[in-house]
Design a protein around this motif. Structure first.
Motif, PDB file in Angstrom:
ATOM      1  N   GLN A  11     -60.571 -14.029  -9.086  1.00 36.37           N
ATOM      2  CA  GLN A  11     -61.413 -15.199  -8.839  1.00 36.37           C
ATOM      3  C   GLN A  11     -61.132 -15.769  -7.465  1.00 36.37           C
ATOM      4  N   SER A  12     -62.187 -15.854  -6.649  1.00 35.95           N
ATOM      5  CA  SER A  12     -62.078 -16.501  -5.346  1.00 35.95           C
ATOM      6  C   SER A  12     -62.211 -18.003  -5.529  1.00 35.95           C
ATOM      7  N   ASN A 105     -68.581 -22.613 -31.521  1.00 35.47           N
ATOM      8  CA  ASN A 105     -69.393 -23.739 -31.049  1.00 35.47           C
ATOM      9  C   ASN A 105     -69.567 -23.597 -29.548  1.00 35.47           C
ATOM     10  N   ALA A 106     -70.235 -24.545 -28.941  1.00 35.47           N
ATOM     11  CA  ALA A 106     -70.652 -24.443 -27.544  1.00 35.47           C
ATOM     12  C   ALA A 106     -69.498 -24.117 -26.604  1.00 35.47           C
ATOM     13  N   ILE A 107     -69.766 -23.220 -25.651  1.00 33.45           N
ATOM     14  CA  ILE A 107     -68.812 -22.893 -24.594  1.00 33.45           C
ATOM     15  C   ILE A 107     -68.817 -24.028 -23.571  1.00 33.45           C
ATOM     16  N   THR A 108     -67.636 -24.513 -23.221  1.00 37.54           N
ATOM     17  CA  THR A 108     -67.540 -25.610 -22.244  1.00 37.54           C
ATOM     18  C   THR A 108     -66.844 -25.198 -20.955  1.00 37.54           C
ATOM     19  N   GLY A 109     -66.253 -24.005 -20.928  1.00 40.33           N
ATOM     20  CA  GLY A 109     -65.579 -23.570 -19.706  1.00 40.33           C
ATOM     21  C   GLY A 109     -65.273 -22.087 -19.729  1.00 40.33           C
ATOM     22  N   ILE A 110     -65.396 -21.453 -18.550  1.00 38.45           N
ATOM     23  CA  ILE A 110     -65.099 -20.029 -18.376  1.00 38.45           C
ATOM     24  C   ILE A 110     -64.326 -19.882 -17.073  1.00 38.45           C
ATOM     25  N   SER A 111     -63.260 -19.084 -17.078  1.00 38.43           N
ATOM     26  CA  SER A 111     -62.489 -18.923 -15.850  1.00 38.43           C
ATOM     27  C   SER A 111     -61.753 -17.590 -15.857  1.00 38.43           C
ATOM     28  N   LEU A 112     -61.487 -17.068 -14.654  1.00 38.20           N
ATOM     29  CA  LEU A 112     -60.690 -15.860 -14.479  1.00 38.20           C
ATOM     30  C   LEU A 112     -59.589 -16.164 -13.472  1.00 38.20           C
ATOM     31  N   PRO A 113     -58.446 -16.686 -13.913  1.00 36.36           N
ATOM     32  CA  PRO A 113     -57.360 -17.016 -12.992  1.00 36.36           C
ATOM     33  C   PRO A 113     -56.918 -15.797 -12.192  1.00 36.36           C
ATOM     34  N   LEU A 119     -59.845 -12.991 -18.757  1.00 35.43           N
ATOM     35  CA  LEU A 119     -60.863 -14.030 -18.876  1.00 35.43           C
ATOM     36  C   LEU A 119     -60.400 -15.096 -19.857  1.00 35.43           C
ATOM     37  N   VAL A 120     -60.540 -16.375 -19.443  1.00 38.41           N
ATOM     38  CA  VAL A 120     -60.173 -17.503 -20.298  1.00 38.41           C
ATOM     39  C   VAL A 120     -61.419 -18.309 -20.597  1.00 38.41           C
ATOM     40  N   THR A 121     -61.645 -18.638 -21.857  1.00 36.40           N
ATOM     41  CA  THR A 121     -62.818 -19.423 -22.252  1.00 36.40           C
ATOM     42  C   THR A 121     -62.398 -20.525 -23.220  1.00 36.40           C
ATOM     43  N   VAL A 122     -63.114 -21.643 -23.164  1.00 35.58           N
ATOM     44  CA  VAL A 122     -62.853 -22.757 -24.069  1.00 35.58           C
ATOM     45  C   VAL A 122     -64.187 -23.274 -24.606  1.00 35.58           C
ATOM     46  N   GLY A 123     -64.101 -24.022 -25.729  1.00 30.22           N
ATOM     47  CA  GLY A 123     -65.337 -24.511 -26.318  1.00 30.22           C
ATOM     48  C   GLY A 123     -65.138 -25.728 -27.201  1.00 30.22           C
ATOM     49  N   LYS A 124     -66.249 -26.175 -27.742  1.00 27.71           N
ATOM     50  CA  LYS A 124     -66.227 -27.319 -28.642  1.00 27.71           C
ATOM     51  C   LYS A 124     -65.643 -26.976 -30.012  1.00 27.71           C
ATOM     52  N   ALA A 153     -59.604 -23.234 -12.959  1.00 31.25           N
ATOM     53  CA  ALA A 153     -58.416 -22.500 -12.529  1.00 31.25           C
ATOM     54  C   ALA A 153     -58.215 -22.695 -11.039  1.00 31.25           C
ATOM     55  N   GLU A 154     -56.958 -22.810 -10.629  1.00 31.79           N
ATOM     56  CA  GLU A 154     -56.608 -22.934  -9.223  1.00 31.79           C
ATOM     57  C   GLU A 154     -55.306 -22.187  -9.005  1.00 31.79           C
ATOM     58  N   GLY A 155     -55.378 -21.072  -8.281  1.00 35.70           N
ATOM     59  CA  GLY A 155     -54.193 -20.264  -8.081  1.00 35.70           C
ATOM     60  C   GLY A 155     -53.678 -19.744  -9.412  1.00 35.70           C
ATOM     61  N   SER A 156     -52.416 -19.983  -9.696  1.00 39.83           N
ATOM     62  CA  SER A 156     -51.827 -19.517 -10.949  1.00 39.83           C
ATOM     63  C   SER A 156     -52.000 -20.501 -12.095  1.00 39.83           C
ATOM     64  N   PHE A 157     -52.597 -21.667 -11.816  1.00 38.22           N
ATOM     65  CA  PHE A 157     -52.736 -22.704 -12.830  1.00 38.22           C
ATOM     66  C   PHE A 157     -54.116 -22.705 -13.485  1.00 38.22           C
ATOM     67  N   VAL A 158     -54.118 -23.013 -14.771  1.00 40.28           N
ATOM     68  CA  VAL A 158     -55.345 -23.244 -15.532  1.00 40.28           C
ATOM     69  C   VAL A 158     -55.257 -24.648 -16.105  1.00 40.28           C
TER      70      VAL A 158
END
Length: 392
Positions: A11-12, A105-113, A119-124, A153-158
């Motif tokens: 992820q850039s 339930n609904a997806i609220t976030g998607i990220s690839l640190p 791949l990391v995903t979160v939802g309701k 996500a930012e660098g190594s942090f989620v």
């Protein structure tokens, strides 16, 4: 998911159409939109009803632009004779790689640190899922006591927004931090330098944490001005300004050196749901059914130079470049459809369909992979044809 398509993608930090933070003068939009009826709206005044719009949509999906709702539920009896689409997309230049099921339930976030390569995903559904990018399998699930409202996500942090808390994980050493919040709901979290920003739903404030000498985030003075919930935040490439979109229908511009609001942008008539920067422009999507393009004017103010009518509430914006380095804007609306537009012409390339509205869009790396997550919890992985260039 084949490893050749996803596993090598990092992820850039500015993987979206982030563009030039300065919003300086450029002739790109003026050249493309010459002769259109779009007019600018002064940023220091409420929206005027006389603001006209320009709508330039191709016929790429005109013959059948509605997906069959019975086909979605797997019970259409008409088969090939059905007048509606039996496909998750229409148009050319992209394809569906796979679908990922698990969220309820609904997806609220998607990220690839970048440090995790998963791949990391979160939802309701109060869950965070981690996915193997090689085979699409869910590796782990962490359940929380309340719904997870956002992810970044930012660098190594989620970082994830949970009720009254922002929870952060360091994916390298597996340590975690908890930042207590005064708001029951955090709509959006973003990181810039040594600061963490969180847009709240309760009072429209933007909470701020700044790293102390030991590197631990300490609460700082919040940014106040919005009269309702802050839904989206966007920091430009140079990091000197941040834009916030709110349910009070406005966009505020913040100077990150002084931490003060330097301008309020009026123009939308409903909640501003998403912001994106492209080249020297700011693009905003709203539930009023429009996308607005903003630019600096000689007056020193940021003004609307183009309005794109969608006819449906805009929920999320995303951006990617194709193999010819042409910018593509991804627009999710509340009609359960994501439209792909060429920029700056707004010519439509195609559409993606979902069971319900797509709540989150994330571009993974620079090889044309992007992921959408809808209100049912369904994730879809898409791939642009060809070998897209790195995003700017």
């Amino acid at each position: 998911m084949p490893s050749s398509q996803i596993s090598e993608h990092k992820q850039s930090r500015h993987h979206r159409l982030q563009g030039n933070q300065s919003l300086s003068k450029s002739k790109t939009w003026r050249r493309e939109l010459a002769g259109s009826s779009s007019t600018g709206t002064c940023s220091t005044q409420p929206p005027r009803k006389t603001d006209t719009s320009h709508n330039n949509k191709s016929s790429i999906c005109k013959s059948s632009s509605t997906v069959c709702k019975y086909w979605i539920d797997e019970n259409c009896v008409h088969g090939d004779k059905c007048e509606f689409l039996h496909s998750w997309s229409c148009g050319k230049g992209f394809s569906l790689v796979t679908k990922l099921g698990g969220h309820k339930n609904a997806i609220t976030g998607i990220s690839l640190p970048s440090s995790l390569n998963k791949l990391v995903t979160v939802g309701k559904d109060k869950a965070m899922r981690i996915w193997d990018c090689n085979n699409g399998q869910c590796l782990s699930v962490e359940n929380f006591e309340s719904e997870v409202s956002c992810l970044t996500a930012e660098g190594s942090f989620v970082f994830a927004g949970i009720q009254n808390t922002i929870k952060g994980w360091n994916t390298l050493d597996q340590t975690s931090i908890n930042l207590s919040c005064s708001s029951d709901k955090i709509n959006v979290v973003t990181v810039e330098g040594d600061k963490i920003f969180a847009g709240t739903e309760d009072d429209g404030s933007i909470l701020v944490w700044k790293s102390n000498a030991s590197g631990y985030p300490e609460i700082a003075q919040p940014l106040r001005g919005h009269k309702s919930g802050v839904v989206c935040l966007r920091v430009g490439v140079k990091g000197s300004r941040m834009f916030s979109g709110s349910r009070d229908n406005t966009i505020r511009v913040w100077d990150l050196d002084t931490m003060e609001c330097i301008e309020t942008l009026y123009g939308h008539t409903s909640a501003v749901m998403s912001l994106i920067c492209w080249e020297t422009y700011l693009l905003s999507g709203s539930m009023d059914g429009t996308i607005k393009v903003w630019a600096d004017k000689e007056s020193g103010h940021i003004e609307v130079i183009h309005t794109q009518e969608e006819g449906h509430g805009v929920i999320a914006l995303g951006g990617i470049h194709d193999e010819e380095d042409k910018a593509i804007l991804l627009v999710s609306c509340d009609d359960s459809c994501v439209r792909l537009y060429d920029l700056p012409s707004f010519e439509e390339r195609g559409r993606l369909f979902a069971k319900k509205e797509v709540c989150a869009i994330e571009v993974l790396g620079s090889e044309g992979i992007f992921v959408t997550g809808d209100a049912t919890g369904q994730l879809a992985v898409w791939k642009l044809d060809g070998k897209p260039s790195s995003l700017r």
